[in-house]
Design a protein around this motif. Structure first.
Motif, PDB file in Angstrom:
ATOM      1  N   LYS A  41       0.835  -1.189   0.000  1.00  0.00           N
ATOM      2  CA  LYS A  41       0.000   0.000   0.000  1.00  0.00           C
ATOM      3  C   LYS A  41       0.873   1.243   0.000  1.00  0.00           C
ATOM      4  CE  LYS A  41      -4.228   1.841   1.981  1.00  0.00           C
ATOM      5  NZ  LYS A  41      -5.336   1.603   2.901  1.00  0.00           N
ATOM      6  N   SER A  42       0.759   2.033  -1.059  1.00  0.00           N
ATOM      7  CA  SER A  42       1.535   3.262  -1.185  1.00  0.00           C
ATOM      8  C   SER A  42       0.608   4.353  -1.692  1.00  0.00           C
ATOM      9  CB  SER A  42       2.697   3.050  -2.161  1.00  0.00           C
ATOM     10  OG  SER A  42       3.384   4.249  -2.373  1.00  0.00           O
ATOM     11  N   LEU A  69      -6.243  -1.788  -7.201  1.00  0.00           N
ATOM     12  CA  LEU A  69      -6.980  -1.207  -6.085  1.00  0.00           C
ATOM     13  C   LEU A  69      -6.695   0.285  -6.015  1.00  0.00           C
ATOM     14  CD1 LEU A  69      -6.173  -3.953  -3.406  1.00  0.00           C
ATOM     15  CD2 LEU A  69      -8.206  -3.787  -4.853  1.00  0.00           C
ATOM     16  N   ILE A  70      -7.749   1.097  -6.163  1.00  0.00           N
ATOM     17  CA  ILE A  70      -7.576   2.550  -6.157  1.00  0.00           C
ATOM     18  C   ILE A  70      -6.933   3.025  -4.865  1.00  0.00           C
ATOM     19  CG2 ILE A  70      -8.810   4.748  -6.146  1.00  0.00           C
ATOM     20  CD1 ILE A  70     -10.786   3.612  -8.075  1.00  0.00           C
ATOM     21  N   GLN A  71      -7.400   2.490  -3.731  1.00  0.00           N
ATOM     22  CA  GLN A  71      -6.933   2.970  -2.440  1.00  0.00           C
ATOM     23  C   GLN A  71      -5.463   2.705  -2.190  1.00  0.00           C
ATOM     24  OE1 GLN A  71      -9.345   0.780  -2.994  1.00  0.00           O
ATOM     25  NE2 GLN A  71      -9.331  -0.955  -1.583  1.00  0.00           N
ATOM     26  N   ASN A  72      -4.841   1.875  -3.014  1.00  0.00           N
ATOM     27  CA  ASN A  72      -3.416   1.611  -2.844  1.00  0.00           C
ATOM     28  C   ASN A  72      -2.541   2.564  -3.645  1.00  0.00           C
ATOM     29  OD1 ASN A  72      -4.217  -0.472  -1.252  1.00  0.00           O
ATOM     30  ND2 ASN A  72      -3.175  -2.078  -2.389  1.00  0.00           N
ATOM     31  N   ASN A  77      -7.650  10.710   1.650  1.00  0.00           N
ATOM     32  CA  ASN A  77      -8.583  11.809   1.452  1.00  0.00           C
ATOM     33  C   ASN A  77      -9.110  11.852   0.021  1.00  0.00           C
ATOM     34  OD1 ASN A  77      -8.353  12.659   4.095  1.00  0.00           O
ATOM     35  ND2 ASN A  77      -6.737  14.150   3.650  1.00  0.00           N
ATOM     36  N   TYR A  78      -8.221  11.639  -0.937  1.00  0.00           N
ATOM     37  CA  TYR A  78      -8.658  11.673  -2.332  1.00  0.00           C
ATOM     38  C   TYR A  78      -9.535  10.471  -2.653  1.00  0.00           C
ATOM     39  CZ  TYR A  78      -8.457  12.230  -7.404  1.00  0.00           C
ATOM     40  OH  TYR A  78      -8.789  12.393  -8.733  1.00  0.00           O
ATOM     41  N   ASN A  79      -9.201   9.318  -2.091  1.00  0.00           N
ATOM     42  CA  ASN A  79     -10.019   8.127  -2.308  1.00  0.00           C
ATOM     43  C   ASN A  79     -11.426   8.329  -1.740  1.00  0.00           C
ATOM     44  OD1 ASN A  79     -10.388   5.309  -3.089  1.00  0.00           O
ATOM     45  ND2 ASN A  79     -10.411   4.875  -0.902  1.00  0.00           N
ATOM     46  N   THR A  80     -11.518   8.985  -0.590  1.00  0.00           N
ATOM     47  CA  THR A  80     -12.828   9.292   0.000  1.00  0.00           C
ATOM     48  C   THR A  80     -13.621  10.229  -0.893  1.00  0.00           C
ATOM     49  OG1 THR A  80     -11.950   8.991   2.234  1.00  0.00           O
ATOM     50  CG2 THR A  80     -13.998  10.233   2.024  1.00  0.00           C
ATOM     51  N   GLU A  99      -8.980   5.120 -14.697  1.00  0.00           N
ATOM     52  CA  GLU A  99      -7.814   5.981 -14.516  1.00  0.00           C
ATOM     53  C   GLU A  99      -8.219   7.264 -13.790  1.00  0.00           C
ATOM     54  OE1 GLU A  99      -4.023   7.736 -17.112  1.00  0.00           O
ATOM     55  OE2 GLU A  99      -5.565   6.491 -18.056  1.00  0.00           O
ATOM     56  N   LEU A 100      -7.359   7.722 -12.890  1.00  0.00           N
ATOM     57  CA  LEU A 100      -7.585   8.941 -12.112  1.00  0.00           C
ATOM     58  C   LEU A 100      -6.308   9.764 -12.113  1.00  0.00           C
ATOM     59  CD1 LEU A 100      -9.406   7.758  -8.855  1.00  0.00           C
ATOM     60  CD2 LEU A 100     -10.304   9.419 -10.475  1.00  0.00           C
ATOM     61  N   THR A 101      -6.438  11.071 -12.250  1.00  0.00           N
ATOM     62  CA  THR A 101      -5.288  11.955 -12.114  1.00  0.00           C
ATOM     63  C   THR A 101      -5.736  13.256 -11.469  1.00  0.00           C
ATOM     64  OG1 THR A 101      -4.206  11.053 -14.087  1.00  0.00           O
ATOM     65  CG2 THR A 101      -3.409  13.164 -13.292  1.00  0.00           C
ATOM     66  N   ARG A 102      -5.065  13.646 -10.408  1.00  0.00           N
ATOM     67  CA  ARG A 102      -5.321  14.951  -9.790  1.00  0.00           C
ATOM     68  C   ARG A 102      -3.980  15.652  -9.614  1.00  0.00           C
ATOM     69  NH1 ARG A 102      -8.289  16.166  -4.050  1.00  0.00           N
ATOM     70  NH2 ARG A 102     -10.136  16.410  -5.373  1.00  0.00           N
ATOM     71  N   ALA A 103      -3.853  16.809 -10.245  1.00  0.00           N
ATOM     72  CA  ALA A 103      -2.640  17.611 -10.118  1.00  0.00           C
ATOM     73  C   ALA A 103      -2.920  18.790  -9.196  1.00  0.00           C
ATOM     74  CB  ALA A 103      -2.183  18.108 -11.487  1.00  0.00           C
TER      75      ALA A 103
END
Length: 228
Positions: A41-42, A69-72, A77-80, A99-103
């Motif tokens: 988990k990272s 797994l997204i949460q890994n 906070n972002y996963n929530t 796919e998810l990206t937040r800058a």
């Protein structure tokens, strides 16, 4: 002859193993990957920032990694936020996200008041990307920012026989807009093999008349009875 055949098979096996080391031909099944993913988990990404010497813009670069797994792969906070807000807004299940990206950017700089646009109760501040109007009568500020973000995705090898890695670079042409963090998740997608395939086949064939093996190369057709 048997010795030569054994050596040829051994060399071929070594070549296949070496190719798998660099290209990852043989991968775990989806269930095995999920189990392996859950062990590591990272929730942070190593972001390498660098300054473009040509236009002084700040870039953020990171290596794209896939998971199940997204949460890994993103912070808690972002996963929530994804589960409680983003996915419901898109009317999709979280498991459907590929796919998810937040800058994360910081905007900082300085604007001078424009003398040509000064009015009795207003002061104007403006550049190429931002417009601000200060209203002294009611102590309010009207602002507008024309955000421009460039996202570049590319593959690169560190050395000739090294693995081909995918990198993503995020930047803005506005030198006052500086990237200071990123979160990214990309789901592993299993590609089902085609039922009918064409390819080049190499190997040895045996000639009983002379009791010898000979190398051979040709075109082959394969048919997959079961598509997993």
């Amino acid at each position: 002859m048997k010795k030569n055949t054994f050596i040829a098979i051994l060399v071929l096996a070594v070549l296949v193993l070496a190719a798998n080391l660099f290209t990852g031909w043989f991968t775990l099944s989806k269930n095995d990957r999920i189990v392996e993913d859950s062990k590591h988990k990272s929730d942070s990404i190593a972001l390498y920032t660098w300054m473009n010497r040509i236009d002084s813009t700040l870039h953020g670069k990171f290596e794209e990694k896939e998971g199940d797994l997204i949460q890994n792969h993103v912070t808690k906070n972002y996963n929530t936020y994804v589960q409680d807000t983003l996915a419901p807004a898109l009317n999709i299940a979280t498991e459907k996200i590929d796919e998810l990206t937040r800058a994360k950017f910081i905007l900082e700089g300085q604007l001078k008041a424009s003398k040509e646009q000064r009015e009795k109760d207003r002061i104007y501040y403006e550049n190429k990307y931002m417009q601000i109007v200060s209203n002294t009568a009611d102590s309010t500020v009207n602002y507008k920012y024309n955000a421009v973000v460039d996202v570049v995705k590319y593959n690169e090898r560190k050395w000739l026989l090294g693995p081909d890695k995918t990198y993503i670079d995020i930047s803005s042409p506005d030198r006052n807009m500086k990237i200071n963090g990123v979160e990214h998740f990309k789901k592993r997608i299993d590609i089902k093999p085609k039922k009918i395939g064409f390819g080049i086949q190499a190997g040895y064939y045996y000639v009983p008349g002379v009791n010898q093996f000979y190398p051979g190369l040709g075109l082959g057709i394969s048919y997959n009875l079961i598509r997993l």
